[in-house]
Design a protein around this motif. Structure first.
Motif, PDB file in Angstrom:
ATOM      1  N   ALA A  59      68.334  29.642  11.664  1.00  5.63           N
ATOM      2  CA  ALA A  59      67.210  30.304  12.479  1.00  5.63           C
ATOM      3  C   ALA A  59      67.936  30.251  14.025  1.00  5.63           C
ATOM      4  CB  ALA A  59      66.094  29.371  12.451  1.00  5.63           C
ATOM      5  N   ALA A  60      68.481  29.331  14.581  1.00  4.49           N
ATOM      6  CA  ALA A  60      68.893  29.427  15.961  1.00  4.49           C
ATOM      7  C   ALA A  60      69.868  30.517  15.866  1.00  4.49           C
ATOM      8  CB  ALA A  60      69.362  28.045  16.360  1.00  4.49           C
ATOM      9  N   ALA A  61      70.762  30.592  15.128  1.00  2.96           N
ATOM     10  CA  ALA A  61      71.752  31.496  14.841  1.00  2.96           C
ATOM     11  C   ALA A  61      71.404  33.024  14.804  1.00  2.96           C
ATOM     12  CB  ALA A  61      72.793  31.036  13.860  1.00  2.96           C
ATOM     13  N   ALA A  62      70.362  33.154  14.016  1.00  5.25           N
ATOM     14  CA  ALA A  62      69.639  34.532  14.005  1.00  5.25           C
ATOM     15  C   ALA A  62      69.293  34.898  15.412  1.00  5.25           C
ATOM     16  CB  ALA A  62      68.893  34.585  12.876  1.00  5.25           C
ATOM     17  N   LYS A  82      75.319  16.674   4.977  1.00  3.40           N
ATOM     18  CA  LYS A  82      75.722  17.883   5.187  1.00  3.40           C
ATOM     19  C   LYS A  82      76.470  18.385   6.368  1.00  3.40           C
ATOM     20  CE  LYS A  82      74.392  22.766   4.491  1.00  3.40           C
ATOM     21  NZ  LYS A  82      73.415  23.768   4.276  1.00  3.40           N
ATOM     22  N   LYS A  83      77.549  18.965   6.355  1.00  3.06           N
ATOM     23  CA  LYS A  83      78.370  19.164   7.562  1.00  3.06           C
ATOM     24  C   LYS A  83      77.658  20.352   8.504  1.00  3.06           C
ATOM     25  CE  LYS A  83      82.879  20.155   9.406  1.00  3.06           C
ATOM     26  NZ  LYS A  83      84.574  20.272   8.967  1.00  3.06           N
ATOM     27  N   ALA A  84      77.446  19.891   9.694  1.00  4.82           N
ATOM     28  CA  ALA A  84      76.892  21.003  10.675  1.00  4.82           C
ATOM     29  C   ALA A  84      77.775  22.099  10.598  1.00  4.82           C
ATOM     30  CB  ALA A  84      76.642  20.058  11.920  1.00  4.82           C
ATOM     31  N   ALA A  85      77.119  23.088  10.948  1.00  5.93           N
ATOM     32  CA  ALA A  85      77.817  24.613  10.819  1.00  5.93           C
ATOM     33  C   ALA A  85      78.342  24.666  12.496  1.00  5.93           C
ATOM     34  CB  ALA A  85      77.014  25.689  10.722  1.00  5.93           C
ATOM     35  N   LYS A  86      79.551  25.570  12.591  1.00  4.32           N
ATOM     36  CA  LYS A  86      80.177  25.655  13.594  1.00  4.32           C
ATOM     37  C   LYS A  86      79.218  26.407  14.766  1.00  4.32           C
ATOM     38  CE  LYS A  86      84.539  26.827  15.998  1.00  4.32           C
ATOM     39  NZ  LYS A  86      85.790  27.459  15.814  1.00  4.32           N
ATOM     40  N   LEU A  87      79.071  25.779  16.006  1.00  3.33           N
ATOM     41  CA  LEU A  87      78.266  26.199  17.032  1.00  3.33           C
ATOM     42  C   LEU A  87      79.132  27.614  17.669  1.00  3.33           C
ATOM     43  CD1 LEU A  87      76.760  23.358  19.032  1.00  3.33           C
ATOM     44  CD2 LEU A  87      75.730  24.594  17.255  1.00  3.33           C
ATOM     45  N   SER A  88      78.059  28.633  17.817  1.00  6.25           N
ATOM     46  CA  SER A  88      78.665  29.885  18.610  1.00  6.25           C
ATOM     47  C   SER A  88      79.007  29.472  20.274  1.00  6.25           C
ATOM     48  CB  SER A  88      77.847  31.004  18.391  1.00  6.25           C
ATOM     49  OG  SER A  88      76.833  30.665  19.046  1.00  6.25           O
ATOM     50  N   SER A  89      79.581  30.346  20.892  1.00  6.76           N
ATOM     51  CA  SER A  89      79.723  29.746  22.300  1.00  6.76           C
ATOM     52  C   SER A  89      78.351  29.940  22.833  1.00  6.76           C
ATOM     53  CB  SER A  89      80.644  30.856  22.963  1.00  6.76           C
ATOM     54  OG  SER A  89      80.167  32.326  22.724  1.00  6.76           O
ATOM     55  N   LYS A  90      77.639  30.715  22.551  1.00  5.80           N
ATOM     56  CA  LYS A  90      76.124  30.934  23.222  1.00  5.80           C
ATOM     57  C   LYS A  90      75.233  29.499  22.930  1.00  5.80           C
ATOM     58  CE  LYS A  90      74.304  34.780  23.844  1.00  5.80           C
ATOM     59  NZ  LYS A  90      73.559  35.870  23.643  1.00  5.80           N
ATOM     60  N   ALA A  91      75.417  29.156  21.457  1.00  2.93           N
ATOM     61  CA  ALA A  91      74.454  28.017  21.086  1.00  2.93           C
ATOM     62  C   ALA A  91      75.086  26.859  21.693  1.00  2.93           C
ATOM     63  CB  ALA A  91      74.558  28.024  19.498  1.00  2.93           C
ATOM     64  N   SER A  92      76.247  26.707  21.723  1.00  6.71           N
ATOM     65  CA  SER A  92      76.978  25.462  22.402  1.00  6.71           C
ATOM     66  C   SER A  92      76.630  25.440  23.933  1.00  6.71           C
ATOM     67  CB  SER A  92      78.520  25.625  22.482  1.00  6.71           C
ATOM     68  OG  SER A  92      79.012  24.585  23.023  1.00  6.71           O
ATOM     69  N   ALA A  93      76.550  26.452  24.674  1.00  9.22           N
ATOM     70  CA  ALA A  93      76.126  26.709  26.128  1.00  9.22           C
ATOM     71  C   ALA A  93      74.705  26.020  26.152  1.00  9.22           C
ATOM     72  CB  ALA A  93      76.524  27.902  26.656  1.00  9.22           C
ATOM     73  N   LEU A  94      74.065  26.695  25.391  1.00  7.69           N
ATOM     74  CA  LEU A  94      72.407  26.411  25.650  1.00  7.69           C
ATOM     75  C   LEU A  94      72.200  24.831  24.987  1.00  7.69           C
ATOM     76  CD1 LEU A  94      70.781  29.294  23.632  1.00  7.69           C
ATOM     77  CD2 LEU A  94      70.203  28.701  26.090  1.00  7.69           C
ATOM     78  N   LEU A  95      72.889  24.090  24.145  1.00  6.74           N
ATOM     79  CA  LEU A  95      72.852  22.705  23.859  1.00  6.74           C
ATOM     80  C   LEU A  95      73.268  22.083  24.934  1.00  6.74           C
ATOM     81  CD1 LEU A  95      72.446  20.431  21.839  1.00  6.74           C
ATOM     82  CD2 LEU A  95      74.882  21.083  21.145  1.00  6.74           C
ATOM     83  N   ASP A  96      74.445  22.400  25.518  1.00  4.71           N
ATOM     84  CA  ASP A  96      74.960  21.563  26.894  1.00  4.71           C
ATOM     85  C   ASP A  96      74.009  21.828  27.872  1.00  4.71           C
ATOM     86  OD1 ASP A  96      77.085  21.130  25.429  1.00  4.71           O
ATOM     87  OD2 ASP A  96      78.387  22.536  26.445  1.00  4.71           O
ATOM     88  N   ALA A  97      73.323  22.860  27.863  1.00  2.00           N
ATOM     89  CA  ALA A  97      72.302  23.010  29.231  1.00  2.00           C
ATOM     90  C   ALA A  97      70.999  22.288  28.768  1.00  2.00           C
ATOM     91  CB  ALA A  97      71.870  24.683  29.184  1.00  2.00           C
ATOM     92  N   GLN A  98      70.674  22.090  27.611  1.00  2.00           N
ATOM     93  CA  GLN A  98      69.535  21.340  27.284  1.00  2.00           C
ATOM     94  C   GLN A  98      69.636  20.089  27.490  1.00  2.00           C
ATOM     95  OE1 GLN A  98      67.397  22.454  23.682  1.00  2.00           O
ATOM     96  NE2 GLN A  98      65.631  21.443  24.244  1.00  2.00           N
TER      97      GLN A  98
END
Length: 344
Positions: A337-340, A3-19
Motif C-alpha cells: 500500500a505504501a509502495a503504491a 516474512k522478509k520485509a520488502a526492500k524500501l525505495s529511496s523515497k520510502a526510506s527517506a520518509l521512514l528516516d524522517a518519521q
C-alpha cells in the motif's frame, strides 16, 4: 519464520528516516510533557464516550482473574524474595524507634475495641466453643482432681490433730504398696465423678462468664492492657518471635494459600466479586469510573512524567530507542500500500 520485509525505495526510506527522527524529537524530555498532556486529555475525552462493558466483558475479566489468582503457579523465586524482604524489614532500625502507639493511636484503638465489643453473638459463640472443647474439659478435670487431692491431704482438720499428717502419709504409702488396685480404683472413681459433673459445672461457668464479661469490664481491661503495650517499640513487641519463626509462619501461610486457591470456594469468591463490580459499574463511562476510583488527570500525568522520561532516557543511552521506533514503522513503508502511494 517471519516474512522478509520488502526492500524500501529511496523515497520510502527517506520518509521512514524522517518519521523516526520526528518521533525521537517528540519523545525528548522537553517535548514529552506537552505531548503527553494533549494525549491524556484526548484519551479522557474518548473515555467519556465508552462504557466499561463496551470495552471488556465480565467473563473476560473473570477468566483472567482466575488464571492469575487460582491457576498459574507462582515461581519459586517469589516466596524466597518475600522471605528476604521480611528479614530486611525486621532488621530495619525503624523497628526499634517506632512505638506501637504511633502505628495505632489511642482513638483508632478505641474505635476497633468498640466495634469488637459490639460483636456480642460472636463473643458468646467463642466462649461456648472454648468451654466445649475436649482439651478444656480434660485440663479443667485435672485441675479439679488435683485441688481435691491436695485439700484432702492438707486440710486444716488433719493439721490440727497431732501426728495426723504423718499418719496420713504413712497410711497412703502403705495403702499404695499393699493394695495398688484399690488406690487406682479410688482415683478412677474420683476422676469419673469429676468428669460427669464437669459438663454442668462448665455450663454454669459459661453462663457466669457471659454475665461477668460485660462491655464495661472488657473495655476497661483492654484499655489497661493497651496502656502497658503502646509504649513498646515494634522490636520489643516481637522480641519473643524470631526471624526464623516469621519465615516459618510465612511458609505455612504460603502453603495454605496454595491449597486454598485450588478450591471451588476461591474461584467462586473471585467470580462473585467481579460480578458485583460489573453490576455496579458495567454501564458506567470510563471517565466517570476513573473519578469514582479517585484517579484524576493530574495523577495520571504525574505518574507518566515520573516513569516515562527516565525509561526513554535509558533506551536512548543504550541506543535502543531509535531501532525500536524503526521496527514499528518500517513494516508500513515496506508494504504494497505504501509502495503504491509513493509510486503515484
Amino acid at each position: 519464520m517471519a516474512k522478509k520485509a520488502a526492500k524500501l525505495s529511496s523515497k520510502a526510506s527517506a520518509l521512514l528516516d524522517a518519521q523516526v527522527e520526528w518521533w525521537l524529537a517528540r519523545l525528548d524530555a522537553k517535548a514529552l510533557e506537552p505531548w503527553l498532556e494533549a494525549e491524556v486529555d484526548a484519551l479522557l475525552h474518548d473515555a467519556s464516550k465508552l462504557k466499561l462493558e463496551e470495552v471488556v466483558s465480565r467473563k473476560t475479566v473473570q477468566e483472567i482473574a482466575r488464571h492469575y489468582a487460582a491457576e498459574m503457579e507462582p515461581h519459586g523465586a517469589i516466596p524466597e524474595l518475600v522471605g528476604e524482604i521480611a528479614q530486611a524489614v525486621q532488621a530495619h532500625p525503624i523497628q526499634r524507634k517506632t512505638k506501637l502507639g504511633e502505628l495505632l493511636p489511642d482513638r483508632h484503638f478505641r474505635h476497633w475495641l468498640d466495634k469488637l465489643l459490639e460483636l456480642k453473638e460472636a463473643r458468646a459463640a467463642l466462649i461456648h466453643a472454648g468451654l466445649s472443647n475436649p482439651v478444656v474439659h480434660t485440663v479443667a478435670g485435672d485441675l479439679i482432681y488435683r485441688g481435691i487431692s491436695g485439700y484432702l491431704a492438707q486440710n486444716s482438720l488433719t493439721k490440727s490433730i497431732p501426728g495426723a499428717s504423718s499418719m496420713l502419709k504413712l497410711g497412703k504409702s502403705v495403702l499404695s504398696k499393699a493394695t495398688p488396685k484399690l488406690d487406682a480404683a479410688i482415683e478412677s472413681t474420683l476422676r469419673k465423678y469429676i468428669q460427669q459433673s464437669l459438663d454442668a459445672t462448665l455450663r454454669e461457668s459459661e453462663s457466669s462468664l457471659q454475665t461477668l464479661l460485660d462491655d464495661h469490664l472488657l473495655r476497661e481491661s483492654a484499655l489497661e492492657i493497651w496502656a502497658g503495650l503502646k509504649h513498646q517499640s515494634l522490636a520489643e513487641a516481637r522480641a519473643t518471635v524470631s526471624t526464623g519463626d516469621v519465615e516459618e509462619l510465612f511458609v505455612v501461610g504460603y502453603e495454605h494459600w496454595r491449597s486454598l486457591r485450588k478450591t471451588e470456594w476461591y474461584s467462586a469468591v473471585i467470580d462473585a466479586g467481579i460480578e458485583a463490580f460489573f453490576d455496579k459499574y458495567g454501564k458506567t463511562h470510563l471517565a466517570e469510573l476513573l473519578d469514582e476510583m479517585g484517579i484524576s488527570r493530574k495523577m495520571i500525568l504525574t505518574d507518566l512524567m515520573r516513569f516515562a522520561p527516565p525509561a526513554l532516557a535509558a533506551l536512548k543511552k543504550k541506543k535502543l530507542l531509535e531501532p525500536l521506533i524503526r521496527r514499528w514503522l518500517e513494516p508500513f513503508y515496506s508494504s504494497p500500500a505504501a509502495a503504491a502511494l509513493l509510486a503515484d
